[in-house]
Design a protein around this motif. Sequence first.
Motif, PDB file in Angstrom:
ATOM      1  N   UNK B 156     -40.293  85.419 -44.858  1.00 35.97           N
ATOM      2  CA  UNK B 156     -41.443  85.772 -45.703  1.00 35.97           C
ATOM      3  C   UNK B 156     -41.979  87.176 -45.416  1.00 35.97           C
ATOM      4  N   UNK B 157     -41.883  87.594 -44.151  1.00 38.03           N
ATOM      5  CA  UNK B 157     -42.580  88.825 -43.757  1.00 38.03           C
ATOM      6  C   UNK B 157     -41.649  89.940 -43.290  1.00 38.03           C
ATOM      7  N   UNK B 158     -40.407  89.613 -43.019  1.00 35.52           N
ATOM      8  CA  UNK B 158     -39.512  90.615 -42.439  1.00 35.52           C
ATOM      9  C   UNK B 158     -39.760  90.877 -40.971  1.00 35.52           C
ATOM     10  N   UNK B 159     -40.647  90.110 -40.341  1.00 38.11           N
ATOM     11  CA  UNK B 159     -40.935  90.363 -38.921  1.00 38.11           C
ATOM     12  C   UNK B 159     -39.877  89.707 -38.018  1.00 38.11           C
ATOM     13  N   UNK B 160     -39.307  90.466 -37.107  1.00 31.65           N
ATOM     14  CA  UNK B 160     -38.428  89.838 -36.109  1.00 31.65           C
ATOM     15  C   UNK B 160     -39.227  88.845 -35.263  1.00 31.65           C
ATOM     16  N   UNK B 161     -38.493  87.885 -34.740  1.00 28.66           N
ATOM     17  CA  UNK B 161     -39.094  86.743 -34.051  1.00 28.66           C
ATOM     18  C   UNK B 161     -38.921  86.859 -32.536  1.00 28.66           C
ATOM     19  N   UNK B 162     -40.007  86.631 -31.793  1.00 30.04           N
ATOM     20  CA  UNK B 162     -39.971  86.582 -30.319  1.00 30.04           C
ATOM     21  C   UNK B 162     -40.385  85.173 -29.915  1.00 30.04           C
ATOM     22  N   UNK B 163     -39.529  84.480 -29.193  1.00 34.28           N
ATOM     23  CA  UNK B 163     -39.905  83.118 -28.787  1.00 34.28           C
ATOM     24  C   UNK B 163     -39.309  82.792 -27.428  1.00 34.28           C
ATOM     25  N   UNK B 164     -39.976  81.867 -26.733  1.00 30.26           N
ATOM     26  CA  UNK B 164     -39.608  81.591 -25.346  1.00 30.26           C
ATOM     27  C   UNK B 164     -38.360  80.728 -25.249  1.00 30.26           C
ATOM     28  N   UNK B 165     -37.525  81.078 -24.278  1.00 30.48           N
ATOM     29  CA  UNK B 165     -36.405  80.210 -23.905  1.00 30.48           C
ATOM     30  C   UNK B 165     -36.779  79.595 -22.574  1.00 30.48           C
ATOM     31  N   UNK B 166     -36.770  78.264 -22.491  1.00 23.85           N
ATOM     32  CA  UNK B 166     -37.283  77.663 -21.270  1.00 23.85           C
ATOM     33  C   UNK B 166     -36.220  77.098 -20.345  1.00 23.85           C
ATOM     34  N   UNK B 167     -34.993  76.922 -20.843  1.00 21.70           N
ATOM     35  CA  UNK B 167     -33.940  76.439 -19.937  1.00 21.70           C
ATOM     36  C   UNK B 167     -32.572  76.743 -20.514  1.00 21.70           C
ATOM     37  N   UNK B 168     -31.564  76.589 -19.689  1.00 21.14           N
ATOM     38  CA  UNK B 168     -30.196  76.914 -20.127  1.00 21.14           C
ATOM     39  C   UNK B 168     -29.737  75.966 -21.231  1.00 21.14           C
TER      40      UNK B 168
END
Lengths: 341, 341, 341, 341
Positions: B156-168
């Motif tokens: 919707x916005x063209x914004x790249x996404x930053x999100x947490x990775x919590x485990x392998x």
Amino acid sequence: MLIVMRPDATPQDIEQVNAEIRRRGWQPHAIPGGTRTAIGITGNRGVVEPEPFRVLPGVADAVLISQPFKLVSREVKPEDSKFQAGPLTLGGKTIHVIAGPSSVETRDQIVGTANGVKKAGATLLRGGAFKPHLSPYEFQGLKHDGLALLAEARRETGMPIVTEVKDTATLLQVAEVADVLLLGSRNMQNYALLEAVGEVRKPVILKRGISATLKEVLMAAEYIVARGNTRVILCERGIRTFETMTPNTLDLNAVPMLKSLSHLPVFVDPSHGIGMRKAVPALMRAAVAAGADGLLVQVHPDPPRAISDGHQTLDFPEFEKAMDEVRAIAGAIGRDVARLG
Amino acid sequence: MLIVMRPDATPQDIEQVNAEIRRRGWQPHAIPGGTRTAIGITGNRGVVEPEPFRVLPGVADAVLISQPFKLVSREVKPEDSKFQAGPLTLGGKTIHVIAGPSSVETRDQIVGTANGVKKAGATLLRGGAFKPHLSPYEFQGLKHDGLALLAEARRETGMPIVTEVKDTATLLQVAEVADVLLLGSRNMQNYALLEAVGEVRKPVILKRGISATLKEVLMAAEYIVARGNTRVILCERGIRTFETMTPNTLDLNAVPMLKSLSHLPVFVDPSHGIGMRKAVPALMRAAVAAGADGLLVQVHPDPPRAISDGHQTLDFPEFEKAMDEVRAIAGAIGRDVARLG
Amino acid sequence: MLIVMRPDATPQDIEQVNAEIRRRGWQPHAIPGGTRTAIGITGNRGVVEPEPFRVLPGVADAVLISQPFKLVSREVKPEDSKFQAGPLTLGGKTIHVIAGPSSVETRDQIVGTANGVKKAGATLLRGGAFKPHLSPYEFQGLKHDGLALLAEARRETGMPIVTEVKDTATLLQVAEVADVLLLGSRNMQNYALLEAVGEVRKPVILKRGISATLKEVLMAAEYIVARGNTRVILCERGIRTFETMTPNTLDLNAVPMLKSLSHLPVFVDPSHGIGMRKAVPALMRAAVAAGADGLLVQVHPDPPRAISDGHQTLDFPEFEKAMDEVRAIAGAIGRDVARLG
Amino acid sequence: MLIVMRPDATPQDIEQVNAEIRRRGWQPHAIPGGTRTAIGITGNRGVVEPEPFRVLPGVADAVLISQPFKLVSREVKPEDSKFQAGPLTLGGKTIHVIAGPSSVETRDQIVGTANGVKKAGATLLRGGAFKPHLSPYEFQGLKHDGLALLAEARRETGMPIVTEVKDTATLLQVAEVADVLLLGSRNMQNYALLEAVGEVRKPVILKRGISATLKEVLMAAEYIVARGNTRVILCERGIRTFETMTPNTLDLNAVPMLKSLSHLPVFVDPSHGIGMRKAVPALMRAAVAAGADGLLVQVHPDPPRAISDGHQTLDFPEFEKAMDEVRAIAGAIGRDVARLG
């Protein structure tokens, strides 16, 4: 408890409130504001009932102060405190930068530094004459001679003098020369000294202890203000953490927190704050951006040859460049940096 | 040891150096620079003798790296690292602001937040789908559904996404959707995860542990870079001190220190950093003034109703005002704040 | 919420309570006690009403648990937990001492150490096969070969084996050999690993993170117990403070505090705890005097030649002398120190 | 530099060394030992050359002291210091327990407490007459009346008195009554007070500051000893950490570390140390097991009604039980606990 007077309250109204407070064995503390006066109450044990005060003439309201610090809290005085220090007004929108060496060493050094930092935009000169030190065998400062040299630097440059007071025995001597007293972090809970400084009519910069909580800083300031000296500046100067790469960790969280809790001006000392020369300019900028009302910066003509604190001291070119940046930051947030005439 | 190649070194020259390093049982790490390549050596026990490398064709010099962190150190690469994150370039003079809620909650919430923070000037959207929590009984995030909602907000916005990775176990799923991985402070010394993230071809924001020394932050980054993922952003997010009035203490000393020790971009998260909503804007300004290359800020349409971290989350008007100030500060120090087209 | 069954409750009564809990979408956790069973409830959002449970057959009472940690709290289980670890019973009045090197190095080293520490009175052998390290370039342990050597030492001496599990990928391998798993301080909030260890049927020593609060230690233990592994030992191993003369600061306050808050056994690791060989025996004594249920001590035949942690490792004569003192202290407070057959 | 005299050195030999030191503008400090005298030198800038002293009659050796603390270091005096405090000898194998309330409140309270703690085995009575407090509005102690009540309790029980000196202005009054001065943690770096206490001929218990490093504790002691008062007891009383469940964190690492670095007796105050009544007995035991030479414990006939520090104060039955345990622990490590007549 804070008794807030109406804007049209007369001096007689105020005196009647004071008398009523004293009659109960408590102390009134008049806190003048822009448009009206408030009166703090201390010395009570237990809760003060507001009703007997609300009915007195000229009283607008009687409000409970929820914090253990009273006279220094924003609850008691919502607007920022401003006050005179020599010819200058500290507090408010205009930022002041205090600069100079850790120790006063020689006439040339202190007068030279005064001229150098004044040119770069500092308005007050710092320099240590009575120096507390970790070791009983270290240099303890030039003492009276140091004070005399500071006074000479003031005559030459017009810069008010900021210097440390380290104990009650030397307080009066120091206060005779200094325009602003500096109370060091090791003395933040030296209550005898806080009380003595509270009796002196000179502004005081109260440095946070290296592991003092914000509440403790404010309680220490309360000691001074409760004795009648309302010209107190709170100063963040680095705390002790687990980090070993830098001597201290400057805590800039303290700036918005103290500003929101107290009406007193908040200064920052980035030199002691991180204890590492190359990082001082970045933290000068950050302190101003965070809302600091002033800075204390160690400057020396030749830092590697300074008697003390050379590792965290700027030379003139570094300080000039940092001051340019500080002015730009101040402008960006609608503040300005004071200059001497 | 770092083998610095001459600007005119050929690929064959570089390969010969690599072969020589491998022949001794060590690993070469090519570190491309603006005008020439350098080759780091790891896996050696004891000191590497420089002479055998200095005589190889195309080699300009062989220099000892004094720090325990090698590939991430400024000694190895004096200029600032810049790299792609989705359509954006992180690192360098342009500051990026990542904003969004602690947890992805609903389609409306995340798309609405994305639009709101984009309008205010954020260029990347943050939002937690897999949430680590102190208690096994707390909300652990929307997981796959949360990732899908983030992807929708990006569309919707063209914004790249930053999100947490919590485990392998969930790394690959997360990496498939995320433009930038966030490695949380509790995982800063989770070496299996650091190594796995080192194998993924996505930029990573590495958050400092709450009591990690600066050296430990850099050693954790070294784990990732040593596995081949050079797109690492260091992130200061508050340390643990004795202060009890705020959940954490943002350590802005880390900014000039990490910038001087490493070529990697340094971001700051003032939301977790102090953990108190009212103080976040002041610390956003201070972080940029201190030299941060980017910010992570928690923003939510209605912070008091946020599933998590509402006490440290800004609403849209607060964020917009803070972004105006951040842009003014950036301008004052000769930097700019990125905007999405 | 905790459902306390009557001493004469039947298995059918218990199953009916479990069914009632599951019917609401929650999880029951049976907590067997000396004379009667209690059933913890987790998975609820909001408060659990006690009334519907109080009327079920066999139910003595339904009580609210005030702490965020539930299954590990003393409120849920007032008596000390005891459980099997190989042939031994941990917890209770008898103190166990776990000793051995930081790293398994060679057959001679580990079998020799096992014999040495057994003779001095240790009942379990520690030794690292999978070693997490600050640097990606450091020795990471002998891995599978290390496990095999530990198994050999067990065959030779009859000592159960305690060894670190560092990630989920190697957990099953380690659990196959180890009698007791050691979860290191850097992993105390590695929730994926906590959950995986919660599924394994081996006792676990959970080491406190270097800046973990006591509440955080108990929440981490709760993750393991909530998954069904009730054999958890809490282990104090030193925290991070401002002190620079020692690598860590052993926090013996943790012993009485954790003992009062939780029914789990509490062990102490004075070797990592202070990180300085000469001070380890004094802290072994102090830990037992404070009420520790066991000790972890690093011992090596030749500490200066140990691959890792030599600076905090005792040799055999030092360990023997310290064990004599530990036995005397234990006797003085009405406890005893276990010995192998 | 330390000049070690031969066992057969005459007073004239010693005086000649002193004269030689003074001739260079330095100060000699005689440090009497069991079999021979040593002479410390302070006041020098730069290194002292040993040769000119080695050739003087009666001199056995001249050795460099590597630590910044000199007169208090073990290098200067390898054997433990012992000295008189009233009728008692502090230091050495016999452990002394100082007990009493935080504040002297009434005659009944202090005399009653003295009798109670004496019966349980304490040999010195503590009680605060001049009380430093966080707030200027809190109870500051009974002052002179408190001292008089302490003196009365001493007459009744024969127990020497330990009480806090809080500033230079009241030092002489306090020193007139007290058998042992207590210098509180907030004053550990109050150099004016350290120097004044150094001139007084009373033993001093120097409490560690809440974030003082061990080196700083020893430097503070050096201030006192350098002025001529060699009867200094170092006292660990809890440090400030990130833990919020207890007011302070007792640091028992300090006991073996200080004992190895200094010849001064080391006492422990577990009451302030953890600040939580229920945990105090466990830490009394642990302190003795760690090697403490004495304890300071807060005891009151009715802790919940104490004017100050009730939350960390034991009642008589708790103290008696703890003393029984302390005696058992002391016995287990070959020490004994003193008793009054």
